[in-house]
Design an enzyme around this catalytic site. Structure first.
Site, PDB file in Angstrom:
ATOM      1  N   GLY A  33     -86.008  82.934  27.848  1.00 57.00           N
ATOM      2  CA  GLY A  33     -85.875  81.578  27.327  1.00 57.00           C
ATOM      3  C   GLY A  33     -84.653  81.441  26.458  1.00 57.00           C
ATOM      4  CG  ASN A  34     -82.897  77.930  25.974  1.00 57.23           C
ATOM      5  OD1 ASN A  34     -83.124  77.060  25.153  1.00 57.23           O
ATOM      6  ND2 ASN A  34     -83.122  77.758  27.268  1.00 57.23           N
TER       7      ASN A  34
END
Ligand code: CTP
Ligand code: CA
Length: 231
Positions: A33-34
């Site tokens: 993810g980020n």
């Protein structure tokens, strides 16, 4: 009553905004993810609603505080997790829309396969993570024949201000969006409840405007630049 203080320059318009960051599962409990909180995208969605639009907010793992801001009767929220889900939701939502704003941070890569069961440490660390590239949603929508839909992207870049702008210019030319809002990101910049600053570029890479301040200020400035370009 407060909402009436906003210009109703999006009345009768349908707006699609993506917010947050996509997640690509490795197994049932882990993902790539980020750091996107979704805050900027939610501010853009809610500002459009205040200005009279019917809003479809496509939320990719938007955090709880950003999500709470999205509570507005004209904002309809669709939750997604992966880039593939986001792409499908964008396709559905833009069919009859006037504007797409791609504020979501989209994972560029995903694991080639997702383990059906939790990966156990007993076998030792996997030597490689086998990744494949995700489709570019913004570029795909922008490249489609469209006489009506206005397409707006974001570019998150790292580096000094000159480098950020140069990377943004190249991206604007590459993406084919009507507008690209370029912002510098990194530790303590751009993510969460912090001030933001964007330079807005046209498809040729030339600056057409800028917006800075709180994420709400940036949302207002962005709509001021989008509204004159509506078709
Ligand atoms: N975007 C998208 N689909 C992707 C990747 C990005 O639609 N697979 C959109 C983002 O929502 C954003 C814009 O494209 O509006 C720019 O995203 P960014 O990550 O800055 O650009 P990339 O083209 O992915 O290039 P890079 O990450 O290599 O800088
Ligand atoms: Ca990217």
């Amino acid at each position: 009553a407060l909402a009436l203080l906003a210009p109703q320059d999006l009345a009768g318009r349908t707006v699609v905004v993506t917010a947050g960051g996509t997640r690509e599962p490795l197994d049932p409990v882990r993902f790539l993810g980020n750091r996107s909180s979704g805050r900027q995208g939610v501010e853009i969605a809610v500002e459009a609603a205040r200005r009279g639009a019917r809003v479809r907010l496509i939320a990719a793992s938007v955090d709880a505080s950003a999500r709470a801001l999205a509570a507005h009767p004209a904002v309809e929220v669709t939750d997604v997790e992966t880039t593939a889900e986001l792409a499908a939701a964008v396709d559905d939502a833009t069919a009859d829309a006037d504007v797409l704003v791609m504020a979501a941070a989209v994972a560029d890569f995903r694991p080639r396969t997702t383990a059906e069961r939790k990966i156990k440490k007993g076998e030792g660390a996997p030597e490689v993570l086998d990744l494949v590239q995700n489709p570019d949603i913004l570029a795909t929508v922008a490249a489609r024949p469209r006489d009506h839909l206005v397409v707006v992207g974001f570019a998150a870049e790292t580096g000094d201000p000159d480098e950020v702008l140069e990377l943004g210019r190249a991206k604007a030319r590459r993406k084919g969006a009507d507008l690209l809002a370029v912002n510098a990101v990194g530790k303590g910049r751009g993510f969460g409840d912090v001030d933001n600053a964007v330079t807005v570029l046209g498809p040729d890479g030339a600056a057409v405007g800028a917006a800075a301040g709180t994420k709400h200020d940036v949302a207002r400035g962005l709509w001021d630049l989008i509204v004159p370009r509506l078709r």
